[in-house]
Design an enzyme around this catalytic site. Structure first.
Site, short mmCIF file in Angstrom:
data_model
loop_
_atom_site.label_atom_id
_atom_site.label_comp_id
_atom_site.label_asym_id
_atom_site.label_seq_id
_atom_site.Cartn_x
_atom_site.Cartn_y
_atom_site.Cartn_z
N LYS A 125 0.83 -1.20 0.00
CA LYS A 125 0.00 0.00 0.00
C LYS A 125 0.86 1.26 0.00
O LYS A 125 0.57 2.23 -0.70
CB LYS A 125 -0.96 -0.03 1.18
CG LYS A 125 -2.02 -1.13 1.01
CD LYS A 125 -3.05 -1.13 2.10
CE LYS A 125 -4.15 -2.13 1.80
NZ LYS A 125 -3.67 -3.51 1.63
N LYS A 160 -8.52 2.05 4.97
CA LYS A 160 -8.06 0.67 4.99
C LYS A 160 -6.80 0.52 5.83
O LYS A 160 -5.99 1.46 5.92
CB LYS A 160 -7.84 0.14 3.57
CG LYS A 160 -6.93 0.98 2.69
CD LYS A 160 -6.96 0.45 1.25
CE LYS A 160 -6.19 1.32 0.29
NZ LYS A 160 -6.26 0.83 -1.11
N ARG A 210 -6.45 -5.25 -12.09
CA ARG A 210 -5.13 -5.78 -11.80
C ARG A 210 -4.33 -5.80 -13.10
O ARG A 210 -4.67 -6.52 -14.04
CB ARG A 210 -5.24 -7.19 -11.21
CG ARG A 210 -3.93 -7.98 -11.17
CD ARG A 210 -2.83 -7.32 -10.35
NE ARG A 210 -3.24 -7.00 -8.99
CZ ARG A 210 -3.22 -7.88 -7.99
NH1 ARG A 210 -2.84 -9.12 -8.20
NH2 ARG A 210 -3.58 -7.49 -6.77
N ARG A 225 -11.70 -6.48 -11.45
CA ARG A 225 -12.45 -7.18 -10.40
C ARG A 225 -13.63 -6.30 -10.01
O ARG A 225 -13.45 -5.27 -9.37
CB ARG A 225 -11.52 -7.49 -9.24
CG ARG A 225 -10.51 -8.57 -9.61
CD ARG A 225 -9.09 -8.38 -9.23
NE ARG A 225 -8.57 -7.06 -9.10
CZ ARG A 225 -7.60 -6.78 -8.22
NH1 ARG A 225 -7.10 -7.71 -7.44
NH2 ARG A 225 -7.12 -5.55 -8.16
N ARG A 233 -16.18 -3.37 -2.56
CA ARG A 233 -14.89 -3.98 -2.85
C ARG A 233 -14.99 -4.92 -4.05
O ARG A 233 -15.94 -5.68 -4.17
CB ARG A 233 -14.38 -4.77 -1.64
CG ARG A 233 -14.20 -3.93 -0.39
CD ARG A 233 -13.98 -4.79 0.84
NE ARG A 233 -15.14 -5.60 1.14
CZ ARG A 233 -15.18 -6.53 2.11
NH1 ARG A 233 -14.11 -6.74 2.85
NH2 ARG A 233 -16.28 -7.23 2.31
N ASP A 273 -2.63 -2.22 -9.06
CA ASP A 273 -4.07 -2.08 -8.93
C ASP A 273 -4.47 -0.67 -9.33
O ASP A 273 -3.95 0.31 -8.78
CB ASP A 273 -4.51 -2.38 -7.50
CG ASP A 273 -4.44 -3.86 -7.16
OD1 ASP A 273 -4.22 -4.67 -8.09
OD2 ASP A 273 -4.58 -4.21 -5.98
N GLU A 281 -2.60 0.49 -5.49
CA GLU A 281 -1.67 -0.38 -4.79
C GLU A 281 -0.63 -0.91 -5.77
O GLU A 281 -0.87 -0.97 -6.99
CB GLU A 281 -2.38 -1.57 -4.13
CG GLU A 281 -3.24 -1.22 -2.95
CD GLU A 281 -3.76 -2.46 -2.20
OE1 GLU A 281 -3.20 -3.56 -2.39
OE2 GLU A 281 -4.73 -2.31 -1.45
N ASN A 283 1.39 -4.41 -5.91
CA ASN A 283 1.49 -5.73 -5.30
C ASN A 283 2.77 -6.42 -5.77
O ASN A 283 2.99 -6.60 -6.97
CB ASN A 283 0.27 -6.58 -5.68
CG ASN A 283 -1.01 -6.00 -5.11
OD1 ASN A 283 -1.42 -6.33 -4.02
ND2 ASN A 283 -1.65 -5.12 -5.86
#
Length: 315
Positions: A125, A160, A210, A225, A233, A273, A281, A283
């Site tokens: 993050k 978050k 993603r 997503r 979410r 993301d 984000e 990842n």
């Protein structure tokens, strides 16, 4: 090539969607030998090298008994051509310790992907702070008053925890501020823990994309997503629907800006993301979505990854 995957227990794999399994399958298809272990299997003793109790396996092509264990030796990590770190989050203290063992194995000659130091240096993050030009307004703080001031400005926000995964612990607070104080207390543990707050991006209804970047180059399709029902979410782990789609011009802009920088630091595989036009984000621990993109878009993501891995070893 002889490849060791450091991963979660093989028996827990859901092979119809597991990205590590797809890597193994492509590696075996090319004639490479594969083995697996978990972080708990890594060991070092003074006067010796970093070793692991590994499981040398062959994939069977069956759905249930999908692998056959052919041997279970204790081997030095440097004896493998590549060590692929694929342990899923959370990035807890044990994951942290594993990166140090893997880094010592590098000093002994092991080739580890993603690079252990880079895994530590890019918390998923907080890594976006370096690329703030691509992010929506974001606040990182423990201070409840700072969160309230951020909400006063942006009205509709997402909160978050920094150590969350799979969409856990994510809250949306709209303009009415309903339950903002309680949510902040829950997430920041009354000021003891740092949290992230971001302006809500309404394009989430079109999906949390993603974007996979392999060897510094983007896969030309993302997996959007998409939240279902009243859920905010899009994470697949909480019921989001995954839809493969071509990268937009903005997606390519972000991926081309970040990809070479991150690859130069030893991050062979990264998952960006993006919601709408905004990076949310980065990842690096165990990016997924290989099989979903391959199945839906027809682009062979595992082949691109093994291509990049072979090139990195040959370099």
């Amino acid at each position: 090539m002889n490849i060791l995957f450091v991963a979660d227990p093989l028996e827990a794999f859901k092979i119809y969607k597991d990205t590590t399994f797809s890597m193994m399958r492509e590696a075996q298809r090319r004639g490479h030998r594969i083995a697996a272990c978990g972080p708990q299997d890594l060991v070092w003793q003074s006067g010796d090298m970093v070793k692991a109790a590994v499981r040398e396996i062959t994939l069977t092509g069956e759905l249930d008994a999908w692998f056959r264990e052919t041997a279970s030796p204790i081997k030095a990590l440097k004896d493998y051509d590549a060590v692929v770190m694929r342990k899923d989050p959370p990035f807890d203290s044990e994951y942290f310790y594993a990166t140090h063992l893997l880094e010592h194995a590098e000093r002994e000659g092991a080739r580890v992907f993603n690079k252990p130091a880079a895994l530590r240096d890019h918390p998923e993050k907080l890594a976006i702070m370096e690329f703030a030009q691509f992010t929506s307004p974001t606040l990182v703080t423990r201070d409840a008053d700072a969160v309230r001031a951020f909400h006063d400005v942006h009205k509709d926000i997402i909160l978050k925890p920094l150590d969350g995964m799979g969409g856990t612990g994510i809250f949306r607070v709209k303009a009415d501020g309903l339950n903002l104080g309680s949510i902040v207390e829950t997430l920041n543990k009354h000021g003891a823990q740092t949290i992230m707050v971001q302006r809500f991006v309404p394009e989430i209804v079109q999906g949390d994309k993603r974007i996979l970047v392999i060897g510094g180059k983007p896969v030309p399709f993302s997996l959007a997503r998409i939240p279902q029902g009243t859920e905010v979410r899009g994470n697949l782990a909480v019921g989001g629907k995954g839809v493969a789609q071509p990268l937009t011009a903005r997606d390519f802009e972000i991926a081309h800006a970040l990809g070479p920088v991150l690859a130069a630091r030893g991050l062979l595989l990264v998952g960006l993301d993006v919601i709408g036009d905004w990076l949310t984000e980065i990842n690096v621990t165990s990016p997924t979505c290989f099989q979903e993109i391959t199945d839906q878009a027809g682009f062979d993501v595992p082949a691109m990854f093994i291509d990049a891995l072979e090139a990195a070893i040959a370099a």
